[in-house]
Structure formats: structure tokens, C-alpha cells
Design an enzyme around this catalytic site. Structure first.
Site, PDB file in Angstrom:
ATOM      1  N   HIS A  60       0.818  -1.225   0.000  1.00  0.00           N
ATOM      2  CA  HIS A  60       0.000   0.000   0.000  1.00  0.00           C
ATOM      3  C   HIS A  60       0.845   1.266   0.000  1.00  0.00           C
ATOM      4  CE1 HIS A  60       0.041   1.005   4.424  1.00  0.00           C
ATOM      5  NE2 HIS A  60       0.121  -0.308   4.590  1.00  0.00           N
ATOM      6  N   ASP A 163       5.661   2.075   6.913  1.00  0.00           N
ATOM      7  CA  ASP A 163       4.383   1.407   6.683  1.00  0.00           C
ATOM      8  C   ASP A 163       3.623   2.210   5.638  1.00  0.00           C
ATOM      9  OD1 ASP A 163       1.945   0.156   6.789  1.00  0.00           O
ATOM     10  OD2 ASP A 163       1.431   0.804   8.809  1.00  0.00           O
ATOM     11  N   GLU A 194      -5.247   1.651   2.276  1.00  0.00           N
ATOM     12  CA  GLU A 194      -5.165   0.460   3.127  1.00  0.00           C
ATOM     13  C   GLU A 194      -5.445   0.809   4.568  1.00  0.00           C
ATOM     14  OE1 GLU A 194      -3.185  -2.580   5.775  1.00  0.00           O
ATOM     15  OE2 GLU A 194      -2.880  -0.417   5.646  1.00  0.00           O
ATOM     16  N   GLU A 195      -4.891   1.933   4.999  1.00  0.00           N
ATOM     17  CA  GLU A 195      -4.922   2.298   6.424  1.00  0.00           C
ATOM     18  C   GLU A 195      -6.327   2.619   6.930  1.00  0.00           C
ATOM     19  OE1 GLU A 195      -2.595   1.772   8.388  1.00  0.00           O
ATOM     20  OE2 GLU A 195      -0.705   1.884   7.286  1.00  0.00           O
ATOM     21  N   ASP A 217       3.825  -6.117   3.557  1.00  0.00           N
ATOM     22  CA  ASP A 217       3.548  -5.023   4.495  1.00  0.00           C
ATOM     23  C   ASP A 217       4.444  -5.176   5.729  1.00  0.00           C
ATOM     24  OD1 ASP A 217       2.301  -2.817   5.694  1.00  0.00           O
ATOM     25  OD2 ASP A 217       0.283  -3.519   5.203  1.00  0.00           O
ATOM     26  N   HIS A 303       3.214   2.891  13.188  1.00  0.00           N
ATOM     27  CA  HIS A 303       2.225   3.981  13.207  1.00  0.00           C
ATOM     28  C   HIS A 303       2.649   5.144  14.095  1.00  0.00           C
ATOM     29  CE1 HIS A 303      -1.485   1.786  11.373  1.00  0.00           C
ATOM     30  NE2 HIS A 303      -0.393   1.638  10.657  1.00  0.00           N
TER      31      HIS A 303
HETATM   32 CO    CO Z   1      -0.337   0.573   8.809  1.00  0.00          CO
HETATM   33 ZN    ZN Z   2       0.710  -1.226   6.362  1.00  0.00          ZN
END
Ligand code: CO
Ligand code: ZN
Length: 332
Positions: A60, A163, A194-195, A217, A303
Site C-alpha cells: 500500500h 508502513d 489500506e490504512e 507489508d 504507526h
Molecule cells: Co499501517
Molecule cells: Zn501497512
């Protein structure tokens, strides 16, 4: 290889606003694929090879962030989450908007303790004294991302948005190695949103309709002081997922991934992720169902503004994706 990750991490691309990232990736992969297009959602779908089975690898392009939802008379904005952002990580951070505008996240000091930090007591300060001036810099609905430039130090890379720009970089580096020669019909898909709930993977998997899907990922880590027990450690190899909260990897695919890693001397770790999911969550539900696997890169501080991953694990992921693209999937 390092440079590919760095280039992608620098870019602005919160969920729903991935154009810059997708454009850059398109420019990088164009000469290395047989075919490419972007779909309605903004996913970049590329293909190499024909014959064998239809494989889809998804990484992503979006990153987590914040969105402005209110600006008060003094010009302070209120923000809310885009993806899995914990307000505890935000106080004192800088965020950047599409046009480069910077805001500092402050916290109301009276009435709450730092541990009570919540979206309702955080505000965004763009350095003005009234709403009119604030609106010259930010508008309701503007998306911001963390400010943290990529740094490599020894064998780790530290940056915002690892990420999943590191996953995008894995696919780009695998394309370089494959040189368009591959034994399957392989789709490398750079997904959006995606998130916020694996939204781009849903539409792109529908149009590709793969026989087998793989998400590439990051995953979380188990090797810092008093962290919750987790099997994945930085530098111990690419992780092969057994399960997360969106996908149970089929035993056949897990075995194929392990066999492929072992026969190519790629160090690996088996991963069970107790919170979170990947694009495989969406891919598996395509039409009548698609068996899925996940190639993961162990990453610390997921994150948070400074995520950290190991370059050896990255290199292992590139090797594993390259080998899987050529692997015989007839038994799956
Ligand atoms: Co993420
Ligand atoms: Zn991710």
C-alpha cells in the site's frame, strides 16, 4: 535499495491522497513492467509475464495521518485520525500538509493529565492568531502527515511511513531483479487507502482476479524493553505470516513460502500478529475467494512518527517476493 525506500518515505501520501507516491512509483516501474494502469480508486496495477498462475502482490502506498475538521476563532484547528493513529503519540509533533504547511500539535493544559491525551484535547497550531489567517494555510478537510525524514544508521532505516513504503520498495526492487522474466502471470499492485480499511486492495483484486494473493507489508515487533511478547525481531529475517486479525494464511501457502525461503537461503521468522491486518484481508474475499499469504517486514514503533526497520529484513523480503513470483503455485 536504501535509496528507493528513502525516496518513497519522503513523499506526502495520506490515505485518499496517494497521487504523488503512485506517480513516483509509476515513473520507477514503467520500464520494468509489461503493462500498467491506474484504476478508478487510484491503485497502480502492473503486470509482468504470462502463463503459470495469476499472482497478485500488493503493497500500500498510503500512510496514516490526521485531517482538519474544525478551526476556532483564534485559528487553532481540531484534528482527527486518518487510519490507526494514537493521540498519545501526537503531542508536540509536527504535521505537514500537501502544500508544505507545517502545524504543531498542542494539548490543552488545564483539566487533563498527559495520560488523558485525547483527540478532544489536542489542537493544531499553524502559528496564527485568527481563523481568517489560519484558513490561508489550512482548510477543513485538509490531510496532514507526520514530519520525519528518513535516516539510515548502521543497518536500520528510521522514518515516517515505512508502513508501507518499505513494502512498495520491496516490489520495486523485486521488479528490478525479475527483469520482466517470470514463470507466472504476476501483478504487482500499489494500492491506496489500506490504512482506512484495505479499500484499494478490494477494487484492484476484483479487476486482477488472482489465483493467489500476497500482501507485502510491515508487521510489529517483539524486541524492545517490556514490549508485549511477539516472535518478530529486527534483523532476524523477513516474516512469514501465519495469522493476523484479517487473514489466516492457508497452510499450503505458508508451506510454499517457508519452502521457498529455505531453498533460497532466506532467513525468516513466523509471525502471528494479534492486532491489525493487511491488504490480504480484502484480496481473500475477491469473487469466490482467493488464497492469500503475507510477506512482512518486522518494524518497531509502527504507526508512530519514527518507525524503524532492518535493511537485511528488507533485502530478505525482496528475495522472497522474487522467488515466490517464480515459484510453482500449481498445488495451491
Ligand atoms: Co499501517
Ligand atoms: Zn501497512
Amino acid at each position: 535499495m536504501k535509496q528507493t525506500i528513502r525516496t518513497l518515505c519522503e513523499l506526502y501520501g495520506p490515505s485518499g491522497h496517494e497521487e504523488r507516491v503512485v506517480e513516483k512509483i509509476e515513473e520507477m516501474v514503467k520500464p520494468r513492467v509489461d503493462e500498467f494502469h491506474r484504476d478508478v480508486m487510484g491503485n497502480l496495477i502492473t503486470r509482468i509475464g504470462s502463463g503459470g498462475r495469476k499472482l497478485m502482490f500488493a503493497a500500500h502506498t498510503d500512510e496514516i495521518g490526521v485531517v482538519v475538521h474544525y478551526i476556532d476563532a483564534k485559528g487553532f484547528a481540531r484534528i482527527s485520525r486518518v487510519g490507526g493513529v494514537n493521540p498519545l503519540w501526537l503531542y508536540g509533533r509536527r504535521v505537514q500538509f500537501a502544500d508544505g504547511t507545517i502545524g504543531v500539535i498542542g494539548r490543552e493544559q488545564r483539566g487533563t493529565k498527559p495520560k488523558d491525551t485525547d483527540w478532544n484535547n489536542l489542537f493544531l497550531d499553524v502559528g496564527v492568531t485568527c481563523k481568517k489567517d489560519a484558513e490561508k494555510l489550512i482548510k477543513i478537510g485538509d490531510f496532514g502527515v507526520f514530519v520525519r525524514s528518513p535516516v539510515t544508521q548502521g543497518k536500520v532505516i528510521i522514518s515516517k511511513a515505512l508502513d508501507d513504503r518499505i513494502g512498495c520498495a520491496v516490489l520495486i526492487e523485486a521488479l528490478k531483479k525479475l527483469k520482466k522474466k517470470v514463470k507466472n502471470e504476476v501483478y504487482f499492485v500499489f494500492t491506496v487507502q489500506e490504512e482506512v480499511g484495505v479499500r484499494g486492495a478490494r477494487t484492484s483484486a476484483w479487476s486482477v482476479t488472482p489465483d493467489v494473493g500476497y500482501a507485502v507489508d510491515i508487521t510489529t515487533w517483539g524486541d524492545t524493553p517490556l514490549v508485549e511478547p511477539m516472535n518478530t525481531e529486527l534483523g532476524k529475517g523477513v516474516a512469514i505470516k501465519a495469522m493476523d486479525q484479517g487473514t489466516i494464511v492457508s497452510p499450503k501457502i505458508r508451506k510454499l513460502m517457508i519452502d521457498t525461503a529455505e531453498s533460497n537461503d532466506i532467513p525468516y521468522q513466523i509471525e502471528v500478529l494479534r492486532g491489525g491486518a493487511t491488504d490480504a484481508f480484502a484480496i481473500q474475499f475477491t469473487k469466490t475467494g482467493v488464497p492469500c499469504g503475507v510477506v512482512s517486514i518486522p518494524t518497531r514503533y509502527v504507526h508512530q512518527p519514527s518507525e524503524m526497520a532492518h535493511l537485511d529484513d528488507f533485502a530478505g523480503a525482496v528475495k522472497l517476493v522474487t522467488a515466490l513470483a517464480n515459484a510453482d503455485h500449481s498445488a495451491i
